[in-house]
Design a protein around this motif. Structure first.
Motif, PDB file in Angstrom:
ATOM      1  N   SER A  95       0.825  -1.203   0.000  1.00 47.87           N
ATOM      2  CA  SER A  95       0.000   0.000   0.000  1.00 47.87           C
ATOM      3  C   SER A  95       0.862   1.258   0.000  1.00 47.87           C
ATOM      4  CB  SER A  95      -0.915   0.000   1.226  1.00 47.87           C
ATOM      5  OG  SER A  95      -1.607   1.211   1.343  1.00 47.87           O
ATOM      6  N   LEU A  96       1.910   1.258   0.839  1.00 49.98           N
ATOM      7  CA  LEU A  96       2.768   2.429   0.969  1.00 49.98           C
ATOM      8  C   LEU A  96       3.539   2.701  -0.319  1.00 49.98           C
ATOM      9  CD1 LEU A  96       3.942   4.644   2.762  1.00 49.98           C
ATOM     10  CD2 LEU A  96       5.579   2.975   3.643  1.00 49.98           C
ATOM     11  N   LEU A  97       4.129   1.665  -0.895  1.00 52.64           N
ATOM     12  CA  LEU A  97       4.921   1.867  -2.112  1.00 52.64           C
ATOM     13  C   LEU A  97       4.040   2.243  -3.300  1.00 52.64           C
ATOM     14  CD1 LEU A  97       7.637  -0.945  -1.893  1.00 52.64           C
ATOM     15  CD2 LEU A  97       7.794   1.460  -1.241  1.00 52.64           C
ATOM     16  N   THR A  98       2.815   1.723  -3.330  1.00 51.34           N
ATOM     17  CA  THR A  98       1.884   2.104  -4.399  1.00 51.34           C
ATOM     18  C   THR A  98       1.548   3.587  -4.296  1.00 51.34           C
ATOM     19  OG1 THR A  98       0.914  -0.111  -4.497  1.00 51.34           O
ATOM     20  CG2 THR A  98      -0.410   1.700  -5.387  1.00 51.34           C
ATOM     21  N   ARG A  99       1.275   4.056  -3.085  1.00 46.76           N
ATOM     22  CA  ARG A  99       0.973   5.473  -2.889  1.00 46.76           C
ATOM     23  C   ARG A  99       2.181   6.353  -3.208  1.00 46.76           C
ATOM     24  NH1 ARG A  99      -2.226   4.115   2.634  1.00 46.76           N
ATOM     25  NH2 ARG A  99      -4.353   4.219   1.839  1.00 46.76           N
ATOM     26  N   LEU A 100       3.358   5.890  -2.815  1.00 47.52           N
ATOM     27  CA  LEU A 100       4.570   6.653  -3.130  1.00 47.52           C
ATOM     28  C   LEU A 100       4.777   6.745  -4.632  1.00 47.52           C
ATOM     29  CD1 LEU A 100       7.211   5.443  -0.488  1.00 47.52           C
ATOM     30  CD2 LEU A 100       6.232   7.726  -0.732  1.00 47.52           C
ATOM     31  N   GLY A 101       4.487   5.644  -5.310  1.00 48.92           N
ATOM     32  CA  GLY A 101       4.618   5.650  -6.769  1.00 48.92           C
ATOM     33  C   GLY A 101       3.719   6.687  -7.411  1.00 48.92           C
ATOM     34  N   ARG A 102       2.486   6.798  -6.901  1.00 53.59           N
ATOM     35  CA  ARG A 102       1.566   7.810  -7.440  1.00 53.59           C
ATOM     36  C   ARG A 102       2.057   9.225  -7.122  1.00 53.59           C
ATOM     37  NH1 ARG A 102      -2.803   4.247  -5.647  1.00 53.59           N
ATOM     38  NH2 ARG A 102      -3.070   5.542  -3.782  1.00 53.59           N
ATOM     39  N   ALA A 103       2.665   9.384  -5.945  1.00 54.15           N
ATOM     40  CA  ALA A 103       3.123  10.717  -5.530  1.00 54.15           C
ATOM     41  C   ALA A 103       4.240  11.252  -6.414  1.00 54.15           C
ATOM     42  CB  ALA A 103       3.586  10.677  -4.073  1.00 54.15           C
ATOM     43  N   VAL A 104       5.068  10.362  -6.955  1.00 58.45           N
ATOM     44  CA  VAL A 104       6.218  10.821  -7.747  1.00 58.45           C
ATOM     45  C   VAL A 104       6.035  10.598  -9.245  1.00 58.45           C
ATOM     46  CG1 VAL A 104       7.769  10.404  -5.811  1.00 58.45           C
ATOM     47  CG2 VAL A 104       7.471   8.621  -7.527  1.00 58.45           C
ATOM     48  N   ALA A 105       4.879  10.056  -9.639  1.00 63.14           N
ATOM     49  CA  ALA A 105       4.657   9.744 -11.056  1.00 63.14           C
ATOM     50  C   ALA A 105       4.859  10.975 -11.939  1.00 63.14           C
ATOM     51  CB  ALA A 105       3.250   9.190 -11.246  1.00 63.14           C
ATOM     52  N   GLY A 106       5.710  10.845 -12.948  1.00 61.57           N
ATOM     53  CA  GLY A 106       5.938  11.920 -13.907  1.00 61.57           C
ATOM     54  C   GLY A 106       6.803  13.056 -13.393  1.00 61.57           C
ATOM     55  N   ARG A 107       7.382  12.904 -12.220  1.00 54.13           N
ATOM     56  CA  ARG A 107       8.211  13.966 -11.644  1.00 54.13           C
ATOM     57  C   ARG A 107       9.634  13.459 -11.455  1.00 54.13           C
ATOM     58  NH1 ARG A 107       3.801  15.211  -6.874  1.00 54.13           N
ATOM     59  NH2 ARG A 107       2.103  15.847  -8.252  1.00 54.13           N
ATOM     60  N   SER A 108      10.583  14.342 -11.650  1.00 56.91           N
ATOM     61  CA  SER A 108      11.983  13.930 -11.552  1.00 56.91           C
ATOM     62  C   SER A 108      12.665  14.415 -10.284  1.00 56.91           C
ATOM     63  CB  SER A 108      12.765  14.436 -12.772  1.00 56.91           C
ATOM     64  OG  SER A 108      12.690  15.848 -12.853  1.00 56.91           O
TER      65      SER A 108
ATOM     66  N   ALA B  30      13.695   9.304  -7.635  1.00 58.74           N
ATOM     67  CA  ALA B  30      14.150   7.919  -7.575  1.00 58.74           C
ATOM     68  C   ALA B  30      14.826   7.613  -6.241  1.00 58.74           C
ATOM     69  CB  ALA B  30      15.118   7.626  -8.718  1.00 58.74           C
ATOM     70  N   GLU B  31      15.292   8.650  -5.567  1.00 63.33           N
ATOM     71  CA  GLU B  31      15.980   8.478  -4.291  1.00 63.33           C
ATOM     72  C   GLU B  31      15.025   8.530  -3.093  1.00 63.33           C
ATOM     73  OE1 GLU B  31      19.746  10.952  -4.104  1.00 63.33           O
ATOM     74  OE2 GLU B  31      18.759  11.832  -5.858  1.00 63.33           O
ATOM     75  N   LEU B  32      13.741   8.773  -3.346  1.00 65.58           N
ATOM     76  CA  LEU B  32      12.815   9.053  -2.257  1.00 65.58           C
ATOM     77  C   LEU B  32      12.691   7.892  -1.272  1.00 65.58           C
ATOM     78  CD1 LEU B  32      11.086  11.304  -1.159  1.00 65.58           C
ATOM     79  CD2 LEU B  32       9.167  10.468  -2.527  1.00 65.58           C
ATOM     80  N   ASN B  33      12.659   6.662  -1.773  1.00 73.19           N
ATOM     81  CA  ASN B  33      12.579   5.505  -0.877  1.00 73.19           C
ATOM     82  C   ASN B  33      13.735   5.484   0.106  1.00 73.19           C
ATOM     83  OD1 ASN B  33      10.247   4.454  -1.974  1.00 73.19           O
ATOM     84  ND2 ASN B  33      11.077   2.390  -2.183  1.00 73.19           N
ATOM     85  N   GLU B  34      14.931   5.689  -0.422  1.00 75.71           N
ATOM     86  CA  GLU B  34      16.129   5.650   0.418  1.00 75.71           C
ATOM     87  C   GLU B  34      16.122   6.801   1.428  1.00 75.71           C
ATOM     88  OE1 GLU B  34      19.397   3.833   1.825  1.00 75.71           O
ATOM     89  OE2 GLU B  34      18.267   3.120   0.080  1.00 75.71           O
ATOM     90  N   ILE B  35      15.669   7.971   0.978  1.00 78.00           N
ATOM     91  CA  ILE B  35      15.591   9.127   1.867  1.00 78.00           C
ATOM     92  C   ILE B  35      14.615   8.854   3.011  1.00 78.00           C
ATOM     93  CG2 ILE B  35      14.882  11.547   2.029  1.00 78.00           C
ATOM     94  CD1 ILE B  35      15.713  11.790  -0.963  1.00 78.00           C
TER      95      ILE B  35
END
Length: 321
Positions: free
Chosen positions: A26-39, A83-88
């Motif tokens: 659930s968390l990673l899916t939401r994170l994916g939507r939050a960063v979709a199309g953004r660098s 792309a670094e957001l997970n690690e951050i």
């Protein structure tokens, strides 16, 4: 550490990963939507990230702390890619939880304290008695002698359940008739434990969340009566919370900590929910050590809480990144 130690650690990590699967997905899916199309991690991404963490039951106050830390990191590092957001997130949440106090993984029983008395509290249905049974099993495997006290005398089912656990694990259970004074059961339990030279006593208490004063009076009486047998009892007051209830677990924790001096927490039922983020908020906000987390029905699925491994399991992708 020998081979057996490494194997046990790896098995625990696999259990943790499996138990947190729904929360992680659930968390990673939401994170994916939050960063979709953004660098880059900009204000818009941080707004969506804040919403993601709140929806994952991390809690508003803890979420704001995490966002503030990431904002500071963005300013410091100038450019951070999405792309670094997970690690951050993994780094900042681990750091936050470490600062809230290292705590102890599992029970820390001091040398020379015998019996070590744990009073277990929590509302009905959170997995309190099951937690006691699993904890008794694990302590016995560690070579400890354990006595259980059935002081939840207001529900026949509670007494029956702890008796079943005692038989299953092979430890004695001290009980009285339904409706008996819980303090009297606690007194008898400690007296029996002292007489038999037991190492650990686990006292199950009533799970009624009535008014704060009533709860406080009842728990205070149990403490006073136990201290007639063991001077410093209880050495630990463990509050059991149902992780699947999300923010309701926070409210239960607030009510119990207002009514009695809770010294440790166990958060159960994390395997059946996507609300596992509540452990982060509870650990940060209450500043009470989380000793154990419940990750399934098995006897070994009550696992000592390791903050670093917990956060790592939440934010590690399937490829291990």
């Amino acid at each position: 550490m020998g081979i057996l130690g490494r194997l046990f650690t790896r098995e625990k990590k696999e259990t943790l990963d499996k138990g947190l699967e729904k929360t992680k997905e659930s968390l990673l899916t939401r994170l994916g939507r939050a960063v979709a199309g953004r660098s880059t991690v900009d204000e818009s991404v941080l707004d969506d990230l804040e919403e993601t963490l709140v929806e994952s039951d991390v809690g508003v106050e803890t979420t704001l702390k995490i966002i503030s830390r990431i904002e500071a990191r963005v300013k410091r590092d100038k450019y951070l890619g999405t792309a670094e957001l997970n690690e951050i997130l993994r780094d900042e949440i681990t750091s936050l939880l470490t600062e809230s106090g290292e705590g102890t993984e599992g029970l820390a029983i001091p040398e020379g304290v015998k019996p070590y008395v744990v009073m277990v509290v929590g509302v009905n249905g959170v997995g309190k008695t099951t937690t006691i049974g699993k904890l008794a099993y694990q302590l016995k495997r560690q070579g400890k002698s354990v006595v259980l006290g059935a002081a939840d005398t207001f529900r026949a089912a509670a007494v029956e359940q702890i008796v079943v656990w005692g038989e299953r694990v092979g430890v004695p259970v001290i009980k009285q008739q339904m409706g008996s004074d819980p303090a009297s059961v606690a007194f008898d339990t400690l007296r029996s434990a002292v007489a038999s030279g037991a190492d650990v006593v686990l006292i199950d208490t009533a799970g009624r969340l009535h008014n704060k004063k009533g709860l406080m009076d009842e728990l205070s009486k149990i403490k006073r009566v136990m201290q007639k047998v063991v001077k410093d009892a209880p050495h630990e007051v463990m509050l059991v919370l149902d992780g699947s209830t999300g923010q309701n677990a926070f409210e239960q924790a607030r009510q119990f900590t207002a009514a009695t001096e809770v010294t440790s927490l166990t958060v159960t039922k994390l395997d059946g929910t996507a609300k596992g983020g509540v452990v982060i908020g509870i650990s940060d906000q209450l500043r009470i050590p989380v000793r154990y987390i419940g990750l399934g029905e098995g006897l070994d699925d009550l696992q000592p809480f390791n903050r670093r491994e917990f956060v790592d399991s939440l934010f590690s992708r399937q490829d291990g990144v």
